[in-house]
Design a protein around this motif. Structure first.
Motif, PDB file in Angstrom:
ATOM      1  N   TRP A  53       0.839  -1.200   0.000  1.00 35.50           N
ATOM      2  CA  TRP A  53       0.000   0.000   0.000  1.00 35.50           C
ATOM      3  C   TRP A  53       0.876   1.252   0.000  1.00 35.50           C
ATOM      4  N   LEU A  54       1.925   1.278   0.838  1.00 35.24           N
ATOM      5  CA  LEU A  54       2.820   2.430   0.936  1.00 35.24           C
ATOM      6  C   LEU A  54       3.474   2.716  -0.411  1.00 35.24           C
ATOM      7  N   GLN A  55       3.990   1.696  -1.059  1.00 37.68           N
ATOM      8  CA  GLN A  55       4.626   1.882  -2.366  1.00 37.68           C
ATOM      9  C   GLN A  55       3.644   2.484  -3.366  1.00 37.68           C
ATOM     10  N   ASN A  56       2.439   1.960  -3.395  1.00 39.21           N
ATOM     11  CA  ASN A  56       1.417   2.465  -4.313  1.00 39.21           C
ATOM     12  C   ASN A  56       1.006   3.892  -3.969  1.00 39.21           C
ATOM     13  N   ASP A  57       0.871   4.193  -2.673  1.00 40.80           N
ATOM     14  CA  ASP A  57       0.470   5.529  -2.246  1.00 40.80           C
ATOM     15  C   ASP A  57       1.549   6.558  -2.579  1.00 40.80           C
ATOM     16  N   LEU A  58       2.800   6.216  -2.343  1.00 33.80           N
ATOM     17  CA  LEU A  58       3.895   7.130  -2.692  1.00 33.80           C
ATOM     18  C   LEU A  58       3.924   7.394  -4.192  1.00 33.80           C
ATOM     19  N   LEU A  68      13.084   3.671  -0.174  1.00 28.38           N
ATOM     20  CA  LEU A  68      11.788   3.944  -0.798  1.00 28.38           C
ATOM     21  C   LEU A  68      11.436   5.422  -0.665  1.00 28.38           C
ATOM     22  N   PHE A  69      11.611   5.991   0.517  1.00 29.75           N
ATOM     23  CA  PHE A  69      11.301   7.402   0.740  1.00 29.75           C
ATOM     24  C   PHE A  69      12.128   8.305  -0.186  1.00 29.75           C
ATOM     25  N   GLU A  70      13.365   7.917  -0.460  1.00 28.73           N
ATOM     26  CA  GLU A  70      14.257   8.736  -1.278  1.00 28.73           C
ATOM     27  C   GLU A  70      13.817   8.823  -2.734  1.00 28.73           C
ATOM     28  N   LYS A  71      12.978   7.937  -3.179  1.00 25.47           N
ATOM     29  CA  LYS A  71      12.485   7.955  -4.567  1.00 25.47           C
ATOM     30  C   LYS A  71      11.375   8.978  -4.770  1.00 25.47           C
ATOM     31  N   TYR A  72      10.867   9.532  -3.687  1.00 31.38           N
ATOM     32  CA  TYR A  72       9.700  10.410  -3.741  1.00 31.38           C
ATOM     33  C   TYR A  72       9.997  11.701  -2.987  1.00 31.38           C
ATOM     34  N   PRO A  73       9.119  12.716  -3.103  1.00 32.46           N
ATOM     35  CA  PRO A  73       9.396  13.983  -2.427  1.00 32.46           C
ATOM     36  C   PRO A  73       9.087  13.952  -0.919  1.00 32.46           C
ATOM     37  N   VAL A  74       9.591  12.933  -0.234  1.00 28.25           N
ATOM     38  CA  VAL A  74       9.431  12.861   1.223  1.00 28.25           C
ATOM     39  C   VAL A  74      10.385  13.894   1.832  1.00 28.25           C
ATOM     40  N   LYS A  75       9.824  14.807   2.589  1.00 28.21           N
ATOM     41  CA  LYS A  75      10.613  15.879   3.216  1.00 28.21           C
ATOM     42  C   LYS A  75      10.998  15.544   4.650  1.00 28.21           C
ATOM     43  N   ALA A  76      10.086  14.842   5.360  1.00 26.19           N
ATOM     44  CA  ALA A  76      10.367  14.535   6.763  1.00 26.19           C
ATOM     45  C   ALA A  76       9.630  13.274   7.182  1.00 26.19           C
ATOM     46  N   VAL A  77      10.251  12.572   8.129  1.00 22.17           N
ATOM     47  CA  VAL A  77       9.682  11.371   8.728  1.00 22.17           C
ATOM     48  C   VAL A  77       9.648  11.617  10.230  1.00 22.17           C
TER      49      VAL A  77
END
Length: 158
Positions: A59-64, A105-114
């Motif tokens: 789900w996370l992969q698809n949502d990102l 995985l986060f690095e492939k998308y515009p993830v700014k903060a966790v």
């Protein structure tokens, strides 16, 4: 309660509510994950540690992917992806067992903060352009002295 009984309780809960999800606000995408799923563990370095895997990871992969055009993505969950640098003995709460996979995985998308909790202290670090915050400053005794993050706190994000 045995792990199988906990898994049954979780299955019943999921019939009515999701344990993870996301929403959008003003062009930003927010993702909440369940890093404490019953039975989602692996053995790592002689310890049993939690993982985000299976249906939730899919789900996370698809949502990102579906939200890669967001101006920013913010991710929230409980168990951290890094070992606290200011945990006095380094053994209080081990990170997720698939932290490297999640960070990649986060690095492939515009993830700014966790944003994470779990450790009973505060720390922040940047990994490959993403800010990781651990804000576990309420509800339990601290593992470190105040100068190492062991103090009551909250975060204000602008």
């Amino acid at each position: 309660m045995a792990d199988s009984e906990l898994a049954d309780v979780e299955t019943e809960f999921q019939k009515h509510w999701n344990l993870w999800g996301s929403f959008d606000y003003r062009g930003a995408h927010f993702i909440a994950l369940d890093s404490e799923q019953c039975g989602h563990t692996i053995k790592k370095d002689g310890h049993t540690v939690q993982v985000i895997d299976g249906k939730q990871l899919e789900w996370l992969q698809n949502d990102l992917e579906a939200n890669k055009g967001a101006r920013a993505i913010f991710v929230f969950f409980h168990t951290e992806t890094t070992l606290a640098p200011n945990d006095e003995d380094g053994q209080n709460h081990l990170p997720l067992g698939n932290s490297a996979e999640l960070q990649a995985l986060f690095e492939k998308y515009p993830v700014k903060a966790v944003f994470q909790g779990h450790e009973h202290l505060y720390y922040a670090t940047a990994i490959n352009g993403i800010q990781y915050f651990v804000a576990g400053g309420s509800g339990a005794p601290f593992y470190a002295p105040p100068n190492n993050g062991g103090f009551s706190h909250y975060l204000v994000v602008e």
